[in-house]
Scaffold this active site. Sequence first.
Site, PDB file in Angstrom:
ATOM      1  N   ASP A  16       0.855  -1.179   0.000  1.00  0.00           N
ATOM      2  CA  ASP A  16       0.000   0.000   0.000  1.00  0.00           C
ATOM      3  C   ASP A  16       0.896   1.237   0.000  1.00  0.00           C
ATOM      4  O   ASP A  16       1.014   1.951   0.994  1.00  0.00           O
ATOM      5  CB  ASP A  16      -0.894  -0.027   1.237  1.00  0.00           C
ATOM      6  CG  ASP A  16      -2.006   1.008   1.180  1.00  0.00           C
ATOM      7  OD1 ASP A  16      -2.185   1.620   0.101  1.00  0.00           O
ATOM      8  OD2 ASP A  16      -2.689   1.203   2.193  1.00  0.00           O
ATOM      9  N   GLU A  95      -5.996   4.405  -9.692  1.00  0.00           N
ATOM     10  CA  GLU A  95      -7.307   4.937  -9.312  1.00  0.00           C
ATOM     11  C   GLU A  95      -7.878   5.922 -10.321  1.00  0.00           C
ATOM     12  O   GLU A  95      -7.179   6.784 -10.852  1.00  0.00           O
ATOM     13  CB  GLU A  95      -7.181   5.623  -7.951  1.00  0.00           C
ATOM     14  CG  GLU A  95      -8.501   5.881  -7.272  1.00  0.00           C
ATOM     15  CD  GLU A  95      -8.438   5.540  -5.787  1.00  0.00           C
ATOM     16  OE1 GLU A  95      -9.443   5.787  -5.116  1.00  0.00           O
ATOM     17  OE2 GLU A  95      -7.412   5.042  -5.315  1.00  0.00           O
ATOM     18  N   LYS A 131      -8.938   1.130 -10.080  1.00  0.00           N
ATOM     19  CA  LYS A 131      -9.555   1.381  -8.775  1.00  0.00           C
ATOM     20  C   LYS A 131     -10.697   2.381  -8.920  1.00  0.00           C
ATOM     21  O   LYS A 131     -10.519   3.464  -9.479  1.00  0.00           O
ATOM     22  CB  LYS A 131      -8.529   1.924  -7.780  1.00  0.00           C
ATOM     23  CG  LYS A 131      -7.586   0.880  -7.237  1.00  0.00           C
ATOM     24  CD  LYS A 131      -6.628   1.468  -6.219  1.00  0.00           C
ATOM     25  CE  LYS A 131      -7.273   1.651  -4.877  1.00  0.00           C
ATOM     26  NZ  LYS A 131      -6.279   2.096  -3.847  1.00  0.00           N
ATOM     27  N   THR A 155     -12.795   0.260  -4.327  1.00  0.00           N
ATOM     28  CA  THR A 155     -12.195   0.785  -3.114  1.00  0.00           C
ATOM     29  C   THR A 155     -13.203   1.596  -2.304  1.00  0.00           C
ATOM     30  O   THR A 155     -14.369   1.728  -2.687  1.00  0.00           O
ATOM     31  CB  THR A 155     -10.955   1.629  -3.470  1.00  0.00           C
ATOM     32  OG1 THR A 155     -10.267   1.997  -2.286  1.00  0.00           O
ATOM     33  CG2 THR A 155     -11.342   2.874  -4.249  1.00  0.00           C
ATOM     34  N   PHE A 177     -12.124  -1.271   3.845  1.00  0.00           N
ATOM     35  CA  PHE A 177     -11.206  -0.478   4.660  1.00  0.00           C
ATOM     36  C   PHE A 177     -11.374  -0.802   6.145  1.00  0.00           C
ATOM     37  O   PHE A 177     -12.379  -0.422   6.754  1.00  0.00           O
ATOM     38  CB  PHE A 177     -11.458   1.014   4.415  1.00  0.00           C
ATOM     39  CG  PHE A 177     -10.791   1.551   3.176  1.00  0.00           C
ATOM     40  CD1 PHE A 177     -10.605   0.760   2.062  1.00  0.00           C
ATOM     41  CD2 PHE A 177     -10.355   2.855   3.130  1.00  0.00           C
ATOM     42  CE1 PHE A 177      -9.993   1.259   0.919  1.00  0.00           C
ATOM     43  CE2 PHE A 177      -9.729   3.376   1.997  1.00  0.00           C
ATOM     44  CZ  PHE A 177      -9.549   2.568   0.891  1.00  0.00           C
TER      45      PHE A 177
END
Length: 316
Positions: A16, A95, A131, A155, A177
């Site tokens: 990450d 993303e 993403k 996400t 998350f």
Amino acid sequence: MDQLEQLKQMTSVVADTGDIDAIARFKPVDATTNPSLMLKAAQDAKYAHLLQTAKQQAEALGGSNAEILQNMTDQLAVLLGSEISQMIPGRISTEVDARLSFDTQATLAKARQLIEMYAKFGVGRERVLIKIASTWEGIQAAKVLEKEGIQCNLTLLFGFSQAKACAEAGVFLISPFVGRILDWHKARFPDQDFSGELDPGVASVSRIYRYYKTHGYDTVVMGASFRNIGEIRSLAGCDRLTISPALMQELSDSEEMLERRLSAENPQSDDQQAAVDEAAFRWQMNEDAMATEKLAEGIRNFAADQVKLETLLSKL
């Protein structure tokens, strides 16, 4: 073996971070970035050459100042992703602009554009995950993209309704998350014990994992946004976990035995399989204050970092 190596025996570890040095050091299978991580990378002198290249390529494409700036951020994302892809055996997640989170058609256009840009650098679509925020509109875009062979990473996923809708849409991977769910609960219930498996983020990912495995969904569950290694340990055995370099270092510093907590062999979900249409999705999200608030906050924060990144690039 240290705990990071033990974890890799039962779970695919994803970095990450946008820090190429950290990826080289910890050798994850995949890597994932977001606007916040890209902003951090853009402020590091060692990536200055990527910023200059992104600027040159965007200017060559032409257009209005706004279009050139948008192209610069996209070029930077793909340049960084292309370098990272050379250091990992798996996928790089890139993303879509968070400001497109409620526009299915714009999300589709941006995703296809990113895939085309990667192709120009010799990175095939099989090495990329797009993403997208787990809004209803984002999930519908992912449903279309998956049918086109463009696989997606959904996400900012906080609620069970989001997870169900993603599975029904045939999404390749979701990123629930963990830490941000914990943050929400700690802010409202500061005296409550959220350690270990009492952590609501851990409980949420465990529930989703068991639901998917019990009902035969192929969607990959990748826990994300960890606050401590206790959360990671409690999810050992999950399909994938995306972990920051700092927490990977903590795991590598420990040689205690790591126990598998999740397994596809005997998942035992208590949730009945149920399809989710738009009305049901929106109602279930409305009933889940945490998921609604954290999704909105996450989109706002990613959009704000996107603007900061554009501001930084505009000064080059």
